[in-house]
Design a protein around this motif. Structure first.
Motif, short mmCIF file in Angstrom:
data_model
loop_
_atom_site.label_atom_id
_atom_site.label_comp_id
_atom_site.label_asym_id
_atom_site.label_seq_id
_atom_site.Cartn_x
_atom_site.Cartn_y
_atom_site.Cartn_z
N GLN A 112 -1.44 -9.32 6.53
CA GLN A 112 -1.05 -8.20 5.67
C GLN A 112 -0.14 -8.67 4.54
N ASN A 172 -3.09 0.72 -3.51
CA ASN A 172 -2.60 -0.65 -3.36
C ASN A 172 -2.04 -1.18 -4.68
N THR A 201 0.85 -1.19 0.00
CA THR A 201 0.00 0.00 0.00
C THR A 201 0.89 1.25 0.00
N ALA A 231 -3.51 -4.45 3.00
CA ALA A 231 -4.37 -5.26 3.87
C ALA A 231 -4.80 -6.53 3.15
#
Length: 202
Positions: free
Chosen positions: A129, A158, A108, A124
């Motif tokens: 993660q 992301n 991210t 996420a």
């Protein structure tokens, strides 16, 4: 491996999942895989998890590249280099399988769509993660490009890389051209309910 073969005999399978790090002095060089090959039915070189958000700041890079590409963060960290190195050690191609990940790895805090961008940490995921199943990612962050025989996706901030049915097709062509013994994958629950990825392997 010699002891396993002696214990289980010729009727039972003796296999091993092994590293796919083809860098000089890397993990393939750390053990005598060629010497052990005579005792195994096949090896599963784990040709995935090459790059990921354990390098939290990036650069973003596909976790299962088939080939090298301009800007790859570490030379010889791709599937074809691993297979070439193992074959070069004298291991028969028929005893080598190509590994496919049924998941993606992601970051991210990414602004660049193409690989090689900076990041702020792992994206996420459903369970942890930086990793998520293909069945989730195909909808959550659809592929926006391909590099080195695999796919990547940029959605919002992301960035993910994963294999799709199309990129698996490319990898199966490579597997056949190389005369490899087959394919393995990790792992089945990452596929769609209809089995898109396993069908692409078949």
């Amino acid at each position: 491996m010699r002891a396993l073969r002696a214990t289980f005999g010729s009727r039972n399978l003796v296999t091993a999942a092994i590293p796919a790090d083809a860098t000089p002095g890397g993990k393939i060089d750390a053990a005598d895989y060629a010497g052990a090959a005579q005792y195994v039915d096949w090896y599963n070189p784990m040709t995935y998890d090459v790059f990921g958000a354990w390098d939290a700041a990036g650069p973003t890079a596909p976790h299962s590249p088939l080939t090298s590409y301009s800007g790859i963060p570490k030379a010889d960290n791709h599937s074809s280099a691993a297979i070439a190195m193992l074959k070069g050690l004298g291991i028969p191609a028929s005893k080598l399988l190509l590994g496919i990940g049924f998941y993606g790895r992601g970051w991210t805090g990414v602004t660049q769509a193409a690989p090689g961008g900076t990041a702020t940490g792992p994206a996420a995921g459903t369970y942890e993660q930086g990793i998520d199943d293909y069945k989730v990612l195909k909808t959550k962050c659809p592929a926006t490009g391909t590099v080195a025989g695999t796919a990547y996706a940029k959605c919002g901030s992301n960035w993910w890389s994963y294999d799709t049915p199309a990129t698996i097709g490319t990898k199966m062509n490579y597997k056949n051209q190389q005369g490899l013994g087959g394919t393995f994958f990790w792992e089945l629950s990452g596929d769609t309910a209809g089995g898109e990825l396993i069908k692409a392997i078949r």
